[in-house]
Design an enzyme around this catalytic site. Structure first.
Site, PDB file in Angstrom:
ATOM      1  N   ARG A 189       0.248  -1.414   5.713  1.00  8.70           N
ATOM      2  CA  ARG A 189      -0.220  -1.128   4.342  1.00  8.70           C
ATOM      3  C   ARG A 189       0.165   0.306   4.013  1.00  8.70           C
ATOM      4  O   ARG A 189      -0.145   1.220   4.777  1.00  8.70           O
ATOM      5  CB  ARG A 189      -1.739  -1.268   4.218  1.00  8.70           C
ATOM      6  CG  ARG A 189      -2.271  -0.591   2.945  1.00  8.70           C
ATOM      7  CD  ARG A 189      -3.724  -0.831   2.647  1.00  8.70           C
ATOM      8  NE  ARG A 189      -3.936  -2.187   2.213  1.00  8.70           N
ATOM      9  CZ  ARG A 189      -5.045  -2.593   1.562  1.00  8.70           C
ATOM     10  NH1 ARG A 189      -5.993  -1.732   1.276  1.00  8.70           N
ATOM     11  NH2 ARG A 189      -5.170  -3.847   1.206  1.00  8.70           N
TER      12      ARG A 189
ATOM     13  N   HIS B  39       1.473  -7.310  -3.014  1.00  3.56           N
ATOM     14  CA  HIS B  39       0.318  -7.554  -2.127  1.00  3.56           C
ATOM     15  C   HIS B  39       0.325  -9.051  -1.755  1.00  3.56           C
ATOM     16  O   HIS B  39      -0.510  -9.825  -2.197  1.00  3.56           O
ATOM     17  CB  HIS B  39      -0.969  -7.176  -2.874  1.00  3.56           C
ATOM     18  CG  HIS B  39      -2.167  -7.008  -1.998  1.00  3.56           C
ATOM     19  ND1 HIS B  39      -2.124  -7.134  -0.627  1.00  3.56           N
ATOM     20  CD2 HIS B  39      -3.470  -6.725  -2.296  1.00  3.56           C
ATOM     21  CE1 HIS B  39      -3.335  -6.934  -0.131  1.00  3.56           C
ATOM     22  NE2 HIS B  39      -4.165  -6.679  -1.115  1.00  3.56           N
TER      23      HIS B  39
ATOM     24  N   GLN C  45      -2.708 -11.101  -0.300  1.00  2.00           N
ATOM     25  CA  GLN C  45      -3.716 -11.348  -1.341  1.00  2.00           C
ATOM     26  C   GLN C  45      -3.331 -12.591  -2.150  1.00  2.00           C
ATOM     27  O   GLN C  45      -4.177 -13.385  -2.554  1.00  2.00           O
ATOM     28  CB  GLN C  45      -3.806 -10.120  -2.255  1.00  2.00           C
ATOM     29  CG  GLN C  45      -4.797 -10.260  -3.400  1.00  2.00           C
ATOM     30  CD  GLN C  45      -6.244 -10.140  -2.965  1.00  2.00           C
ATOM     31  OE1 GLN C  45      -6.598  -9.215  -2.263  1.00  2.00           O
ATOM     32  NE2 GLN C  45      -7.078 -11.082  -3.381  1.00  2.00           N
TER      33      GLN C  45
ATOM     34  N   ASP D 210      -7.731  -6.150 -12.106  1.00  2.00           N
ATOM     35  CA  ASP D 210      -7.649  -5.263 -10.935  1.00  2.00           C
ATOM     36  C   ASP D 210      -8.108  -3.882 -11.407  1.00  2.00           C
ATOM     37  O   ASP D 210      -8.223  -3.644 -12.620  1.00  2.00           O
ATOM     38  CB  ASP D 210      -6.177  -5.227 -10.463  1.00  2.00           C
ATOM     39  CG  ASP D 210      -5.941  -4.340  -9.248  1.00  2.00           C
ATOM     40  OD1 ASP D 210      -6.908  -4.034  -8.519  1.00  2.00           O
ATOM     41  OD2 ASP D 210      -4.769  -3.944  -9.024  1.00  2.00           O
TER      42      ASP D 210
ATOM     43  N   CYS E 115      -9.056  -8.980  -7.023  1.00  2.00           N
ATOM     44  CA  CYS E 115      -8.733  -8.777  -5.604  1.00  2.00           C
ATOM     45  C   CYS E 115      -9.798  -7.951  -4.897  1.00  2.00           C
ATOM     46  O   CYS E 115      -9.942  -8.031  -3.683  1.00  2.00           O
ATOM     47  CB  CYS E 115      -7.377  -8.112  -5.475  1.00  2.00           C
ATOM     48  SG  CYS E 115      -7.219  -6.601  -6.455  1.00  2.00           S
TER      49      CYS E 115
ATOM     50  N   ARG F  20      -9.167 -14.322   2.191  1.00  2.00           N
ATOM     51  CA  ARG F  20      -8.208 -13.365   2.763  1.00  2.00           C
ATOM     52  C   ARG F  20      -8.067 -13.623   4.259  1.00  2.00           C
ATOM     53  O   ARG F  20      -6.978 -13.578   4.819  1.00  2.00           O
ATOM     54  CB  ARG F  20      -8.674 -11.911   2.548  1.00  2.00           C
ATOM     55  CG  ARG F  20      -8.776 -11.434   1.100  1.00  2.00           C
ATOM     56  CD  ARG F  20      -7.455 -11.447   0.376  1.00  2.00           C
ATOM     57  NE  ARG F  20      -6.408 -10.770   1.125  1.00  2.00           N
ATOM     58  CZ  ARG F  20      -6.296  -9.424   1.248  1.00  2.00           C
ATOM     59  NH1 ARG F  20      -7.130  -8.635   0.612  1.00  2.00           N
ATOM     60  NH2 ARG F  20      -5.334  -8.889   1.972  1.00  2.00           N
TER      61      ARG F  20
HETATM   62  N1  NVA Z   1      -3.965  -2.231  -7.254  1.00  2.00           N
HETATM   63  C1  NVA Z   1      -4.942  -1.969  -6.218  1.00  2.00           C
HETATM   64  C2  NVA Z   1      -5.147  -3.181  -5.375  1.00  2.00           C
HETATM   65  C3  NVA Z   1      -6.197  -3.036  -4.310  1.00  2.00           C
HETATM   66  C4  NVA Z   1      -6.355  -4.264  -3.461  1.00  2.00           C
HETATM   67  C5  NVA Z   1      -4.472  -0.787  -5.385  1.00  2.00           C
HETATM   68  O1  NVA Z   1      -3.295  -0.738  -5.033  1.00  2.00           O
HETATM   69  O2  NVA Z   1      -5.297   0.096  -5.114  1.00  2.00           O
HETATM   70  N1   CP Z   2      -8.144  -6.747  -1.884  1.00  2.00           N
HETATM   71  C1   CP Z   2      -7.876  -5.865  -0.914  1.00  2.00           C
HETATM   72  O1   CP Z   2      -6.742  -5.726  -0.450  1.00  2.00           O
HETATM   73  O2   CP Z   2      -8.955  -5.170  -0.489  1.00  2.00           O
HETATM   74  P1   CP Z   2      -8.946  -3.951   0.548  1.00  2.00           P
HETATM   75  O3   CP Z   2      -8.267  -2.793  -0.151  1.00  2.00           O
HETATM   76  O4   CP Z   2     -10.374  -3.696   0.861  1.00  2.00           O
HETATM   77  O5   CP Z   2      -8.156  -4.360   1.757  1.00  2.00           O
END
Ligand code: NVA
Ligand code: CP
Length: 327
Positions: A106, A133, A136, A229, A270, A315
């Site tokens: 990540r 993602h 997800q 989101d 998400c 998830r």
């Molecule tokens: N768009 C958000 C998604 C989090 C799961 C981020 O990248 O922070």
């Molecule tokens: N939805 C998601 O990816 O959550 P986290 O950032 O907690 O992993």
């Protein structure tokens, strides 16, 4: 269907049949878990979890899924490794591939996870980049399929910043599965021309469609799924909050948006979500801008139309399927 040895970097790399295979496998693993039937077929293997951004769901999903499958895990937190600062991605990939059977990443640019995968001779799974993602997406598709019984023809409207990882990924997922994707936001936040053209080509073969609109009334009318989101994603500057709140407030998911979609519509997110002031950032934004909630109202978030916690649980089942299929 054989996905052994494959990376899982973005849904664009997978055929609709492969995606359905992963969803079916996730359903089967979920069913077994609920019945207490162990599936620890990957006993003795180990995986590395690289997180250059923080996480609750993705980290826990990988750790629990790996444990259920019989595997060991090592978590590398955003500050606790040499990656990027003292050691290149190419070197990290080759070091970790010598010790682990799979690597989750990540972080920031999609190009980083693609490079990691090029150099690692073990499967690499994308746990979120700025652009995509994909794990997800499997959870979201499984949740939609469980609720509606099918995916083809489902109308999904995404509200908010549609040019980032979630908007991009949902557009790809809908195109692949023959669903109708609408980005409902101001033009500035529409997904890129390049990706949307690619998705329109895919949708023309699967029976799906891609629509962009700035009108919340038209964009949400008759939708099956209303999705949103956070307005500011991880890694973005705190400076953008004011602008985002101003520009995206017309696209907050409210009760009237859900009513416009229709009785059978569901709400998805998400997570994490700013639906009240019970977080540090939520409280700060409340003080600075006099708002109680951001991308979704607390009323919608807590309503019976909201599938957010089923989605979060999925998830784990879907990430388990990705690991079981590729290792
Ligand atoms: N768009 C958000 C998604 C989090 C799961 C981020 O990248 O922070
Ligand atoms: N939805 C998601 O990816 O959550 P986290 O950032 O907690 O992993």
């Amino acid at each position: 269907m054989n996905l052994k040895g494959r990376d899982f970097l973005k849904l664009l790399d997978f055929t609709p049949e492969e995606i359905v295979y992963l969803l079916d496998l996730a359903s089967e693993l979920k069913d077994k878990k609920k019945k207490g039937i162990p599936v620890d077929t990957l006993r003795g293997k180990n995986i590395a979890l690289i997180f250059e951004k923080t996480s609750t769901r993705t980290r826990c999903a990988f750790e629990v899924a790996a444990h259920d499958l019989g595997m060991g895990t090592t978590y590398l937190d955003p500050a606790g490794s040499q990656i990027g600062k003292k050691e290149s991605i190419a070197d990290t990939a080759r070091v970790l591939a010598g010790m682990y059977e799979g690597i989750e990443y990540r972080g920031f640019d999609q190009e980083i996870v693609e490079e990691l995968a090029r150099y690692a001779k073990v499967p690499v799974w994308n746990g979120l980049t700025n652009e995509f993602h994909p794990t997800q997406m499997l959870a979201d598709l499984l949740t939609i399929r469980e609720h509606f019984g099918h995916l083809k023809g489902i109308r999904l409207t995404f509200m908010g910043d549609a040019r980032y990882n979630m908007g991009n990924s949902l557009m790809v997922a809908c195109a692949k599965m023959g669903m109708h994707f609408t980005a409902c936001t101001t033009e500035k936040y529409f997904p890129s021309r390049e990706l949307s053209d690619q998705c329109r080509d895919i949708a023309s073969e699967t029976g799906g469609s891609i629509t962009f609109t700035e009108d919340p009334g038209c964009g949400t009318k008759g939708a099956d799924v209303i999705y949103t989101d956070v307005w500011v994603s991880m890694g973005e500057s705190d400076q953008v909050w004011e602008e985002r709140i101003r520009e995206l407030s017309p696209y907050r998911v409210t009760r009237s948006i859900m009513e416009n979609a229709g009785e059978g519509a569901v709400f998805m997110h998400c997570l994490p979500a700013f639906h009240d002031l019970k977080t540090v950032i939520g409280e700060q934004m409340g003080e600075r801008f006099g708002i109680m909630e951001m991308e979704v109202t607390d009323e919608v978030f807590e309503s019976s139309q909201s599938l957010v916690f089923e989605e979060a649980e999925n998830r784990m089942h879907t990430i388990k399927a990705v690991m079981a299929a590729t290792l």
